[in-house]
Enzyme design. Structure first.
Site, PDB file in Angstrom:
ATOM      1  N   ASP A  63       0.911  -1.227   0.074  1.00 34.87           N
ATOM      2  CA  ASP A  63      -0.010  -0.073   0.106  1.00 34.87           C
ATOM      3  C   ASP A  63       0.769   1.093   0.152  1.00 34.87           C
ATOM      4  OD1 ASP A  63      -1.881   2.029   0.435  1.00 34.87           O
ATOM      5  OD2 ASP A  63      -2.491   1.455   2.215  1.00 34.87           O
ATOM      6  N   SER A 143      -1.687  13.904 -15.462  1.00 31.89           N
ATOM      7  CA  SER A 143      -2.983  13.689 -16.099  1.00 31.89           C
ATOM      8  C   SER A 143      -3.490  14.896 -16.754  1.00 31.89           C
ATOM      9  CB  SER A 143      -4.181  13.282 -15.196  1.00 31.89           C
ATOM     10  OG  SER A 143      -5.384  13.326 -15.789  1.00 31.89           O
ATOM     11  N   TYR A 156      -8.874  14.911  -6.767  1.00 30.87           N
ATOM     12  CA  TYR A 156      -7.923  14.306  -7.624  1.00 30.87           C
ATOM     13  C   TYR A 156      -6.813  15.209  -8.624  1.00 30.87           C
ATOM     14  CZ  TYR A 156      -6.536  11.455 -12.004  1.00 30.87           C
ATOM     15  OH  TYR A 156      -6.045  10.835 -12.875  1.00 30.87           O
ATOM     16  N   LYS A 160      -2.783  16.069  -9.130  1.00 32.76           N
ATOM     17  CA  LYS A 160      -2.276  16.016 -10.617  1.00 32.76           C
ATOM     18  C   LYS A 160      -1.669  17.237 -11.010  1.00 32.76           C
ATOM     19  CE  LYS A 160      -3.343  11.647 -11.265  1.00 32.76           C
ATOM     20  NZ  LYS A 160      -1.869  10.624 -11.315  1.00 32.76           N
TER      21      LYS A 160
END
Length: 251
Positions: A63, A143, A156, A160
């Protein structure tokens, strides 16, 4: 065989883009250490393919949201191979939530996996590269979400965008040690999570200037290039691989 004699370390290689990058590194001649979290079968397939190519492979489960797990992966690769020449930070998660309902637990977990693990793995690998004295290459997967926003992705997209700036900062600090640091920003890449009853490849492709959804091979070739000596004068850059998605103005 641009990477012959090198050791490449890839996080999140049990599926999708990371799986494709790990195989491409082996095809280019590298021995490969692969990390996975949940997809053990995908990681076993990647390992078998790498071995079939005549390369050595380490398969590691952990993890990366836990800093000890992130350090453990790099340490395991160093123990097996004695060196790390290429690090590809690919692991990432996204759990869309509307901003007004976004839970702190979701925010923290997203940052731990997407951004903190990248810092931890990079620092551990870079220290080994510096000690060895032969330079190296670090490639961070960001991304198109680091450039443009979509509903329900605030947490998110914050990670990024952070990856893009972390890449620049790392590139400056590690340049004196001949370690290049670059990022790849994929657009819509067809991976397992897309395969739901509502997924429409043609509809999604029609929104992309090149007219199709990308595949992992579109990313893995670029990663192999950035890891090779052909890219030895490229650092601090972010390469958009999105079929022109960000280039087109949305009206």
């Amino acid at each position: 065989m641009r990477l012959e004699g090198k050791v490449a370390v890839v996080t999140g290689a049990g599926t999708g883009i990371g799986h494709g990058i790990a195989l491409r590194m082996a095809q280019e001649g590298a021995d490969v250490a692969i990390h996975y979290h949940g997809n053990a079968e995908g990681a076993r397939r990647a390992e078998a393919s790498i071995v079939d190519l005549g390369r050595a492979c380490l398969r590691y489960q952990g993890d990366l949201g836990d800093s000890a797990g992130a350090r453990g992966f790099i340490d395991a690769a160093l123990e097996k191979f004695g060196r790390v020449d290429v690090l590809v930070n690919n692991s990432g998660v996204t759990w869309p939530e509307p901003f007004l309902d976004l839970k702190e637990e979701t925010w923290d977990r997203t940052f731990a996996i997407n951004l903190r693990s990248m810092f931890v793995c990079s620092q551990q690998a870079a220290r080994a590269m510096v000690e060895r004295g032969n330079g190296g290459s670090i490639i961070n997967l960001t991304s198109v979400h680091g450039f443009s926003s979509a509903p329900h992705h605030a947490h998110y997209e914050a990670t990024k965008g952070g990856i893009i700036m972390l890449t620049k900062a790392m590139a400056i600090d590690l340049a004196p040690h001949a370690i290049t640091v670059n990022a790849i920003a994929p657009g819509a890449i067809e991976v397992e999570r897309y395969f739901s009853p509502t997924y429409d490849r043609d509809a999604l492709g029609s929104r992309i200037p090149l007219g199709r959804v990308g595949v992992p091979a579109d990313i893995s070739g670029a990663a192999a290039f950035l890891a090779s000596d052909d890219a030895s004068y490229i650092t601090g850059a972010t390469l958009l691989i999105d079929g022109g998605l960000i280039a087109r103005m949305a009206l």
